[in-house]
Design a protein around this motif. Structure first.
Motif, PDB file in Angstrom:
ATOM      1  N   VAL A  61       0.973  -1.223  -0.128  1.00 47.82           N
ATOM      2  CA  VAL A  61      -0.202   0.088   0.142  1.00 47.82           C
ATOM      3  C   VAL A  61       0.885   1.486   0.043  1.00 47.82           C
ATOM      4  N   LEU A  62       1.981   1.273   0.785  1.00 46.39           N
ATOM      5  CA  LEU A  62       2.964   2.124   0.956  1.00 46.39           C
ATOM      6  C   LEU A  62       3.745   2.764  -0.561  1.00 46.39           C
ATOM      7  N   ILE A  63       4.043   1.537  -1.242  1.00 45.25           N
ATOM      8  CA  ILE A  63       4.423   1.683  -2.535  1.00 45.25           C
ATOM      9  C   ILE A  63       3.293   2.333  -3.508  1.00 45.25           C
ATOM     10  N   LEU A  64       2.064   1.905  -3.547  1.00 47.23           N
ATOM     11  CA  LEU A  64       0.944   2.378  -4.133  1.00 47.23           C
ATOM     12  C   LEU A  64       0.855   3.939  -3.778  1.00 47.23           C
ATOM     13  N   ILE A  65       1.047   4.364  -2.639  1.00 45.52           N
ATOM     14  CA  ILE A  65       0.683   5.734  -2.251  1.00 45.52           C
ATOM     15  C   ILE A  65       1.831   6.673  -2.894  1.00 45.52           C
ATOM     16  N   GLU A  66       3.303   5.989  -2.969  1.00 46.66           N
ATOM     17  CA  GLU A  66       4.306   6.910  -2.986  1.00 46.66           C
ATOM     18  C   GLU A  66       4.268   7.025  -4.721  1.00 46.66           C
ATOM     19  N   THR A  79       1.632   7.053  -6.670  1.00 41.76           N
ATOM     20  CA  THR A  79       0.527   7.790  -7.243  1.00 41.76           C
ATOM     21  C   THR A  79       0.392   9.247  -6.675  1.00 41.76           C
ATOM     22  N   ILE A  80       0.851   9.551  -5.472  1.00 40.91           N
ATOM     23  CA  ILE A  80       1.006  10.864  -4.962  1.00 40.91           C
ATOM     24  C   ILE A  80       2.619  10.933  -4.499  1.00 40.91           C
ATOM     25  N   PRO A  81       3.384  11.084  -5.601  1.00 36.45           N
ATOM     26  CA  PRO A  81       4.690  11.591  -5.159  1.00 36.45           C
ATOM     27  C   PRO A  81       4.980  12.657  -4.467  1.00 36.45           C
ATOM     28  N   ASN A  82       5.361  12.514  -3.165  1.00 35.14           N
ATOM     29  CA  ASN A  82       5.666  13.859  -2.231  1.00 35.14           C
ATOM     30  C   ASN A  82       4.597  14.702  -2.317  1.00 35.14           C
ATOM     31  N   GLY A  83       3.343  14.381  -2.296  1.00 30.97           N
ATOM     32  CA  GLY A  83       2.091  15.374  -2.133  1.00 30.97           C
ATOM     33  C   GLY A  83       1.653  15.980  -3.460  1.00 30.97           C
ATOM     34  N   LYS A  88      -2.123   3.168 -16.486  1.00 31.80           N
ATOM     35  CA  LYS A  88      -1.707   1.969 -16.739  1.00 31.80           C
ATOM     36  C   LYS A  88      -0.027   1.968 -16.618  1.00 31.80           C
ATOM     37  N   ASN A  89       0.698   2.935 -16.746  1.00 28.79           N
ATOM     38  CA  ASN A  89       2.295   3.151 -16.602  1.00 28.79           C
ATOM     39  C   ASN A  89       2.467   2.865 -15.165  1.00 28.79           C
ATOM     40  N   LEU A  90       1.573   3.449 -14.243  1.00 30.34           N
ATOM     41  CA  LEU A  90       1.965   3.690 -13.142  1.00 30.34           C
ATOM     42  C   LEU A  90       1.652   2.118 -12.379  1.00 30.34           C
ATOM     43  N   ARG A  91       0.731   1.599 -12.989  1.00 32.43           N
ATOM     44  CA  ARG A  91       0.397   0.238 -12.555  1.00 32.43           C
ATOM     45  C   ARG A  91       1.413  -0.689 -12.903  1.00 32.43           C
ATOM     46  N   THR A  92       1.882  -0.620 -14.137  1.00 31.27           N
ATOM     47  CA  THR A  92       3.404  -1.420 -14.482  1.00 31.27           C
ATOM     48  C   THR A  92       4.269  -1.246 -13.487  1.00 31.27           C
ATOM     49  N   GLU A  93       4.548  -0.058 -13.224  1.00 29.91           N
ATOM     50  CA  GLU A  93       5.585   0.450 -12.087  1.00 29.91           C
ATOM     51  C   GLU A  93       5.702   0.053 -11.082  1.00 29.91           C
ATOM     52  N   ILE A  94       4.273  -0.057 -10.560  1.00 29.91           N
ATOM     53  CA  ILE A  94       3.998  -0.417  -9.101  1.00 29.91           C
ATOM     54  C   ILE A  94       4.248  -1.846  -9.125  1.00 29.91           C
ATOM     55  N   GLU A  95       3.710  -2.615  -9.810  1.00 30.47           N
ATOM     56  CA  GLU A  95       4.053  -4.109  -9.909  1.00 30.47           C
ATOM     57  C   GLU A  95       5.444  -4.437  -9.961  1.00 30.47           C
ATOM     58  N   ALA A  96       6.156  -3.694 -10.914  1.00 30.87           N
ATOM     59  CA  ALA A  96       7.406  -4.023 -11.166  1.00 30.87           C
ATOM     60  C   ALA A  96       8.382  -3.737  -9.851  1.00 30.87           C
ATOM     61  N   THR A  97       8.059  -2.767  -9.085  1.00 30.46           N
ATOM     62  CA  THR A  97       8.669  -2.438  -7.909  1.00 30.46           C
ATOM     63  C   THR A  97       8.471  -3.308  -6.916  1.00 30.46           C
ATOM     64  N   ILE A  98       7.253  -3.847  -6.734  1.00 32.37           N
ATOM     65  CA  ILE A  98       6.953  -5.109  -5.787  1.00 32.37           C
ATOM     66  C   ILE A  98       7.478  -6.647  -6.159  1.00 32.37           C
ATOM     67  N   LEU A  99       7.688  -6.681  -7.534  1.00 36.26           N
ATOM     68  CA  LEU A  99       8.185  -7.793  -8.259  1.00 36.26           C
ATOM     69  C   LEU A  99       9.617  -7.872  -7.807  1.00 36.26           C
TER      70      LEU A  99
END
Lengths: 874, 199
Positions: free
Chosen positions: B149-154, B156-160, B171-182
């Motif tokens: 959840v933390l990664i998702l927040i960071e 999608t709202i980078p530094n507020g 879509k791009n954010l989704r890929t990036e989030i998944e990549a970060t977690i993977l």
């Protein structure tokens, strides 16, 4: 971790997590053990009642995780979150440790902690380093730009001209030179996919430069930087350019108002002035922003291709088009505030957007931004936006009362710009105020703060009476809004009569704006006899809605503000008209007991204030006073009538004086005296009979039946015998009690509520009777002291009290004795109560010279006496 | 600027499942008081709206009106005046989905429509990430993976910063989030292997 955490964490659990973390720190554990410990730590920060503190060793451990290139993103994020959460305690010392080394590791740490830097001066020293990074590497730029927002908010001073120029140079590149191809996606082992061109929403190839409204299959770093830079623009321009300009303006205004007499104050101001640095905006940067915004405004109407975006995505895209359009207008408005030279150019763009939008069914948000641009630049714009104002406030707003987000935006806009709006578009408030009340009636809890600020702006000489009615009827408006949505309404109410009321309450146009007259007639539907029964029935229906109850709570507070504005700004004529309406509406209120009590109390208080400022009201209201006194039965005190009676009696006693109001003739004064005298006799008879008549021992019932009897016996022929009257009285009494119990049951619902009310009434009555009798004696004494022909009649009443002294409260006896002594010395009584007008306080009288002015109240000159108390703009 | 983001329940318990303050000044000893104040205000507003709606809903004839009213119950906005807890005024925008409420604390000049847009796509990403469209009905599921959840927040709202995200950015954010977690999983595996070799 436990899958079933208890909230909040017990202290032992938090302690356990911390001990475990300390072990991890000591062992320098890595892998799952570390992640588990960090996760537990995060949860303990979320769920512990008291946030645990980290020691230096623990902090350093977390910092090292962030610096370690082998740490996973998750580890870094968790460590960064924990440090961030505790940063308020550590005051940014973290950064001192981190930046001792200026090697590659420091770079990543710096980025992670940029926003934690509480000491802005230290951060300032690192700015050249940051700039060199962002000019070198797009990936770093993408990471650093979002950090600028919190830095701007906390340390705007570090962006001196040189720094600002350097960043802006970078922003120009970010905004206008992002790649026009998507990032290359590695396909399979043997083939690399070719770059896919960026497209518009309709699927066509990007025609110019890249913006937030372009579509990229896979975003490159510079494309993401472009998106982030657009997000940053508004706060950049606001903080670094507009805020200093506004501060300077404010200072100049304060100086003009003459606050600078004090030497220390002057020095302080000079010092502050030195700190305000207004820097002219870089032309190239300004041009780049204009170019970018214009392009997004064009793109915001591009039709979304369904082939390119699936249905779900289409919703997001059409939404973002509107949002970006709104943001671009916001940015353009800022640019015009900073550089007035851009106004003409931007105005033509805004006009086009409005022309394009006005025929489409869109949310209010973009219109609010258009209005904001118009009102801020009103002096330079030569275009009639009145139709837009009429369309928004007269139509769109009426149907959007349930959409709290749109209403909030509009209310904020109105509040921020109310001075300009009052001067340029006063009709928003004078004619379209009903739309605002509709918003309040639907959202009384959400928007109460906004409304407390807004109300003074709504009150105008042409609508103040209608606003008074609307305020008192706010719970009914709320009820009507709910009922207008009901099905099967006809089963619950008489629809024919009801629809008339419903249509009136939910009217879109103010009564004062329709028709050529003053619009002050026919705006109180309570006066329309044909609607009253439907109204009573209607008010019973669903009156316990939480929305209605919230409205009942806010009305007394709003009424207080309403009266404050009137007392400060209204003319004598307006006060006179309002006083009559107040008097009439005293009993015409929504039947919720706490609402009734508060509103009636306020009306009485303000009536007293109005009389204090304008005693001539005694003549204007004489007919109402007399007819009310003659129709009141002293026993009926359960709905606040005793307070009403006491107030009227006191006012008559105080102001029924020809020296105060020359228009009062002997006939009026004599009628005043007789009316009060009758009531006094009635009360004395009640008290006497109450001691004799054991049968009806309740004070409440005694008060009621005797009074009824007295009135009946006075009006009937003297030939009827006392016994006949007594039996007739018994029947009348029982009927009356039954009727009143039924009335109370109907009005207040359940039996227990009615009974507790009756009990309360009974205990209160003794107190009230004493207050009333004292006021009656005093009022009669005052009138008699000014007109000696009434002295004997007053003394008869007093002697009646003295004869039965054992039946009266000592306070009454004391007052009666005093009054008798005074009236036996008419000269002294006259000296006390028969003052000249000049001797009375004239300082509160209303002195507005231009009574025909149609300016909003807040733009009229107010009574200088009250100026300091009622400064509604600030 | 977004100064805070809260994920919390919207019943009498008023549990905060996740809180994130983007401004260093708000991460002080009063941060819990601050978040509780906001949550209780959101709860009060929601509760009154809901009570009114419950009375209304059985009586509303028009389905379209009913939908509109229902929609308006689950979202809200209010101003937080300057106080000892908030040195500057703030605006709160909230949205309720099933058992959870997602609340943004904004600076007053922030684009509130963009905030509303963020809430929509954040919830969509959260559902997709947890592969569960009703994740908001199971708040404890989020607690099993708070770091995600933390990664998702960071992201999608980078530094507020509210990101003006079209469907392609999402879509791009989704890929990036998944990549970060993977990447986390991969790295963890690497570390475990290294550790094992050392032993």
């Amino acid at each position: 971790m436990s899958n079933n955490p208890s909230f909040p964490f017990p202290e032992e659990k938090t302690q356990k997590i911390f001990s475990k973390f300390q072990l991890v720190v000591q062992n320098k554990s890595q892998g799952n053990e570390l992640v588990d410990s960090l996760r537990s730590l995060l949860l303990s920060y979320q769920f512990s009642k008291k946030k645990p503190r980290l020691n230096k060793e623990q902090k350093n451990f977390l910092i090292n995780i962030i610096k370690n290139p082998n740490s996973t993103s998750i580890m870094k994020s968790l460590s960064s979150y924990i440090l961030r959460t505790t940063s308020g305690y550590s005051k940014g010392n973290v950064l001192q440790i981190t930046l001792k080394k200026s090697n590659g590791e420091a770079l990543e740490s710096l980025i992670c902690f940029l926003d934690l830097w509480v000491d802005g001066r230290r951060l300032e020293k690192k700015i050249p380093q940051i700039l060199s990074w962002i000019s070198r590497d797009q990936l770093l730029t993408e990471q650093i730009i979002p950090f600028l927002t919190p830095i701007l908010s906390d340390h705007p001073f570090i962006f001196e001209k040189k720094t600002r120029d350097a960043f802006e140079k970078q922003f120009i590149t970010c905004l206008t030179r992002a790649s026009l191809n998507s990032a290359v996606i590695t396909g399979s082992f043997w083939r690399q996919a070719s770059p896919i061109p960026v497209t518009e929403f309709d699927g066509s190839k990007c025609i110019d430069f890249f913006t937030v409204l372009n579509c990229s299959q896979s975003y490159t770093n510079d494309q993401m930087t472009n998106v982030y830079t657009f997000s940053l623009l508004y706060s950049w321009l606001q903080t670094l350019y507009l805020d200093p300009i506004e501060k300077q303006k404010q200072q100049e205004e304060e100086e003009e108002e003459g606050f600078g007499n004090n030497e220390d104050f002057e020095k302080e101001k000079q010092k502050e002035k030195g700190n305000i640095k207004i820097i002219k905006m870089n032309e190239r940067f300004c041009e780049a922003i204009l170019k970018y915004c214009l392009r997004t405004l064009d793109q915001s109407v591009t039709k979304i291709s369904t082939e390119q975006s699936p249905k779900e995505a289409e919703v997001i895209d059409s939404n973002i088009q509107e949002i970006v359009e709104m943001e671009s207008i916001r940015i353009l408005t800022l640019i015009c505030q900073i550089d007035h030279g851009q106004i003409q150019k931007v105005t033509s763009i805004i006009k086009k957007i409005y022309e394009r939008r006005k025929t489409q069914k869109h949310s209010l948000h973009p219109f609010v931004e258009i209005m904001n641009f118009v009102i801020i630049n009103i002096e330079q714009i030569k275009y009639d936006f009145q139709p837009m104002i009429n369309s928004i406030f007269g139509e769109k707003l009426f149907d959007l009362y349930y959409n709290s987000l749109e209403c909030f935006d509009l209310l904020e806009f109105v509040l921020i710009n109310r001075e300009l709006l009052l001067e340029n578009y006063p009709s928003i408030f004078s004619k379209h105020f009903l739309a605002f009340f509709r918003i309040l009636a639907w959202n009384p809890d959400e928007f109460s703060l906004e409304f407390l600020e807004l109300l003074p702006t709504l009150i105008h000489p042409e609508n103040y009476l209608e606003i008074f009615h609307t305020l008192l009827d706010l719970p009914i408006l709320s009820l009507c809004l709910e009922l207008s949505l009901y099905k099967d309404l006809e089963k619950n109410v008489d629809l024919a009569s009801f629809s008339e009321i419903l249509n009136y309450i939910l009217r879109k146009e103010s009564s004062s704006s329709s028709g050529s007259g003053s619009g002050k007639n026919n705006i109180n539907f309570w006066d329309q006899n044909e609607y009253l029964s439907a109204l009573q029935e209607f008010l019973e229906f669903n009156k316990h809605s939480p929305r209605v109850i919230s409205c009942c709570k806010i009305v007394p507070i709003l009424l207080q503000i309403y009266f404050d504005v009137l007392i400060s700004y209204a003319s004598i004529k307006e006060i006179q008209e309002l006083s009559i309406i107040m008097f009439n509406r005293y009993f015409q209120l929504f039947a919720k007991q706490s609402f009734l009590n508060k509103v009636q109390k306020l009306i009485l208080e303000k009536t007293m204030s109005f009389f204090a400022g304008n005693p001539s009201l005694i003549f204007d209201l004489n007919e109402q006073f007399i007819s009310t006194l003659q129709s009141l039965s002293p026993g009926i005190d359960y709905i606040g009538k005793i307070d009403f009676l006491i107030s009227i009696t006191w006012i008559i006693g105080e102001y029924a004086n020809k020296k105060i109001e020359a228009r009062l003739n002997n006939e009026i004064i004599s009628t005043f005296f007789s009316s009060i005298e009758v009531i006094a006799f009635e009360y004395l008879t009640i008290v006497e009979k109450s001691k004799k008549n054991k049968k009806g021992s309740s004070k409440y019932s005694m008060g009621l039946n005797e009074s009824q009897f007295q009135r009946q016996s006075q009006s009937q022929s003297q030939s009827q015998s006392q016994s006949q009257s007594q039996s007739k009285f018994q029947i009348e009494y029982e009927n009356k009690i039954n009727f009143e119990n039924q009335f109370l049951m109907k009005r207040f619902g359940n039996k227990s509520e009615t009974q507790s009310l009756l009990k309360q009434i009974s205990t209160e009555q003794g107190k009230n009777q004493t207050r009333l009798l004292i006021t009656l004696i005093l009022a009669l004494t005052k009138i008699a002291s000014r007109n000696h022909s009434f002295i004997q009649r007053t003394l008869v009443i007093i002697s009646k009290i003295m004869q039965h002294s054992e039946k009266y409260n000592f306070l009454i006896l004391e007052r009666a004795e005093e009054a008798a002594k005074l009236l036996n010395n008419p000269g002294i009584a006259s000296l006390l109560f028969d003052m000249e007008k000049s001797a009375r306080s004239q300082k509160n009288s209303y002195n507005i010279s231009d009574e025909k002015s149609s300016l909003p109240f807040l733009l009229l000159e107010n009574d200088s006496q009250n100026e300091s108390f009622h400064n509604f703009f600030f | 600027m977004v100064v805070g983001f809260l994920i919390h329940s919207l019943d009498e318990t008023q549990i905060t499942y996740f809180s994130y303050f983007f401004s260093a000044h708000l991460n002080d000893e009063h941060s819990i008081k601050r978040q509780n104040l906001i949550i209780s205000q959101v709860y009060q507003n929601y509760d009154k709206k809901l009570q009114s709606f419950n009375i209304l809903q059985t009586n509303i004839e028009n389905n379209y009106s009913k939908q509109l009213m229902e929609k308006s119950v689950g979202v809200g906005v209010f101003r937080v005046p300057e106080s000892s807890l908030f040195q500057k005024p703030k605006v709160v925008v909230w949205k309720k989905v099933l058992n959870l409420c997602y609340t943004l604390i904004l600076s007053p000049d922030e684009n509130r429509m963009a905030a509303q847009h963020f809430l929509k796509f954040f919830i969509q990403l959260l559902n997709e990430h947890f592969k569960n469209n009703t994740v908001s009905s199971k708040p404890k599921l989020l607690l099993t993976k708070p770091e995600e959840v933390l990664i998702l927040i960071e992201k999608t709202i980078p530094n507020g910063n509210l990101v003006y995200a079209n469907s392609f950015v999402v879509k791009n954010l989704r890929t990036e989030i998944e990549a970060t977690i993977l990447n986390k999983k991969k790295n963890l595996k690497d570390l475990e292997i290294k550790k094992a070799i050392k032993k």
